[in-house]
Design a protein around this motif. Structure first.
Motif, PDB file in Angstrom:
ATOM      1  N   THR A 147       0.831  -1.198   0.000  1.00  0.00           N
ATOM      2  CA  THR A 147       0.000   0.000   0.000  1.00  0.00           C
ATOM      3  C   THR A 147       0.869   1.254   0.000  1.00  0.00           C
ATOM      4  O   THR A 147       2.074   1.202   0.305  1.00  0.00           O
ATOM      5  CB  THR A 147      -0.935   0.027   1.219  1.00  0.00           C
ATOM      6  OG1 THR A 147      -1.864   1.099   1.079  1.00  0.00           O
ATOM      7  CG2 THR A 147      -0.142   0.202   2.501  1.00  0.00           C
ATOM      8  N   PHE A 152      -2.561   3.421   5.683  1.00  0.00           N
ATOM      9  CA  PHE A 152      -3.211   2.604   6.716  1.00  0.00           C
ATOM     10  C   PHE A 152      -2.443   2.631   8.034  1.00  0.00           C
ATOM     11  O   PHE A 152      -2.744   1.866   8.944  1.00  0.00           O
ATOM     12  CB  PHE A 152      -3.336   1.147   6.244  1.00  0.00           C
ATOM     13  CG  PHE A 152      -4.394   0.945   5.183  1.00  0.00           C
ATOM     14  CD1 PHE A 152      -5.740   0.882   5.522  1.00  0.00           C
ATOM     15  CD2 PHE A 152      -4.040   0.831   3.854  1.00  0.00           C
ATOM     16  CE1 PHE A 152      -6.710   0.697   4.551  1.00  0.00           C
ATOM     17  CE2 PHE A 152      -5.004   0.638   2.878  1.00  0.00           C
ATOM     18  CZ  PHE A 152      -6.344   0.573   3.221  1.00  0.00           C
ATOM     19  N   CYS A 180      -7.922  -0.085  -1.790  1.00  0.00           N
ATOM     20  CA  CYS A 180      -6.903  -0.302  -0.755  1.00  0.00           C
ATOM     21  C   CYS A 180      -5.615   0.470  -1.021  1.00  0.00           C
ATOM     22  O   CYS A 180      -4.630   0.269  -0.295  1.00  0.00           O
ATOM     23  CB  CYS A 180      -6.582  -1.790  -0.635  1.00  0.00           C
ATOM     24  SG  CYS A 180      -8.048  -2.822  -0.374  1.00  0.00           S
ATOM     25  N   PHE A 247      -5.134  -2.914   6.384  1.00  0.00           N
ATOM     26  CA  PHE A 247      -4.750  -3.183   5.003  1.00  0.00           C
ATOM     27  C   PHE A 247      -5.154  -4.598   4.592  1.00  0.00           C
ATOM     28  O   PHE A 247      -5.732  -4.818   3.524  1.00  0.00           O
ATOM     29  CB  PHE A 247      -3.238  -2.969   4.850  1.00  0.00           C
ATOM     30  CG  PHE A 247      -2.725  -3.176   3.449  1.00  0.00           C
ATOM     31  CD1 PHE A 247      -3.443  -2.723   2.349  1.00  0.00           C
ATOM     32  CD2 PHE A 247      -1.520  -3.829   3.234  1.00  0.00           C
ATOM     33  CE1 PHE A 247      -2.966  -2.915   1.060  1.00  0.00           C
ATOM     34  CE2 PHE A 247      -1.036  -4.024   1.950  1.00  0.00           C
ATOM     35  CZ  PHE A 247      -1.763  -3.570   0.858  1.00  0.00           C
TER      36      PHE A 247
END
Length: 358
Positions: A147, A152, A180, A247
């Motif tokens: 990510t 996150f 995401c 995540f």
């Protein structure tokens, strides 16, 4: 006969066009990403694995007319709500998992067959790389899921891997990036036999779609992964940083909702059903359908169309011929009268000559 054959051909074209437009409007209205599943060469019949689709419908058998390696096995019928398995290989089958010690011989509830692992684990060599050419969605690939930093509030080392067929992973990548904030990455071929393979059987944290798709973490090691029983509920607990990771939960939710699965065949509208019935009723009804359809389009009924055709024949064929004959007869009569008048004139001149003879 030639006219009938032409009408039949035109009728089939019209019927196929209307059927295709009806089906397309019903099934593809939202332009969903899809994976085609072909199971026969007889008529190239295919079903669609649909991203976001609900699945369901009746399962069918792979026909035995094209020497498919899995002929006579059932596929389809599973719903999206049944897509999630466990951390044990062979899990996630809504039906057909009668022998929990092997995945060999099982049906394909979601339209594609399971992953395969080294050492023919649980009979998975049956679905090995020798069948990559016909695996729905293409060869098995894997892709790292990282990510964007700080999104996150996780560490940079938290990386997951998705494993599945190529088309499914490419479609899912869009959802991973959108939902995401995954860094877009191209997939690479997955072969668990390679000694430097990043992902092992023990690294899987979640199976999906009858064990045909999986999410893994190199930081996780399931010591119960090779128990060879898909009914087993025993597994090594996930570490807290994986279990409670937002995540990982996002990846799990995106996979659950967006992973392509086999949908039931698209239903036709009443108009589409009527057209299908006409299209396959036979050669007798097709020309009649074409005549009626043309009559409706032109704003005339079948009877009026017949009258128009009759009038056309009368005006274009019968009447010109009749007029031609009439004119010819008139010319002949006029010629006869002229010849008669000339003959009378000659006779009269002869008579006058005799009358004046001294």
């Amino acid at each position: 006969m030639v006219l009938l054959q032409k009408l039949h051909f035109v009728g089939m074209l019209i019927a196929q066009f209307l059927i295709s437009t009806t089906v397309v409007s019903a099934a593809y209205a939202f332009n969903k990403p899809q994976v085609r599943v072909t199971t026969t060469f007889a008529d190239f019949d295919a079903r669609i694995m649909d991203q976001w689709g609900p699945g369901g419908g009746k399962f069918v058998k792979i026909s035995n007319d094209s020497h498919h390696p899995f002929q006579e096995r059932t596929f389809g019928g599973a719903k999206r709500t049944e897509i999630q398995g466990s951390r044990i290989f062979g899990s996630g089958y809504p039906y057909g998992a009668n022998d929990s010690s092997t995945v060999a011989g099982r049906p394909f509830p979601f339209g594609t067959w399971p992953l395969w692992w080294d050492q023919n684990f649980m009979g998975s060599n049956e679905y090995g790389p020798h069948l990559d050419a016909i695996r729905p969605g293409g060869m098995l690939v894997s892709v790292p899921l990282r990510t964007i930093a700080d999104h996150f509030n996780i560490t940079d080392t938290e990386v997951y891997y998705a494993i599945g067929d190529k088309e499914s992973l490419l479609l899912l990548m869009i959802s991973y990036v959108t939902w995401c904030h995954v860094v877009p990455t191209w997939p690479s071929r997955f072969d668990p036999r390679l000694p430097n393979s990043t992902i092992r059987l023990e690294n899987i944290i979640q199976y999906f779609r009858a064990s045909s798709f999986a999410v893994a973490s190199p930081e996780y090691n399931n010591i119960f992964a090779r128990l060879s029983s898909s009914n087993s509920t025993e597994s090594t607990p996930l570490p807290d940083f994986i279990e409670y990771s937002p995540f990982r939960q996002c990846i799990n939710n995106a996979t659950f909702h967006a992973l392509p699965i086999l949908n039931k065949p698209p239903s036709l509208t009443p108009l589409g059903k009527f057209i299908v019935a006409l299209a396959f009723a036979g050669e007798v009804l097709i020309p009649a359908f074409v005549v009626v359809a043309i009559g409706i389009v032109l704003g005339i009924g079948t009877l009026f169309g017949t009258v128009v055709l009759s009038m056309r024949y009368i005006l274009c064929s019968w009447m010109p011929a009749s007029v031609k004959k009439l004119l010819q007869r008139r010319r002949e009569r006029r010629g006869n009268r002229h010849a008669t008048a000339q003959a009378i004139a000659r006779v009269r001149m002869q008579e006058l000559r005799y009358e004046n003879y001294p």
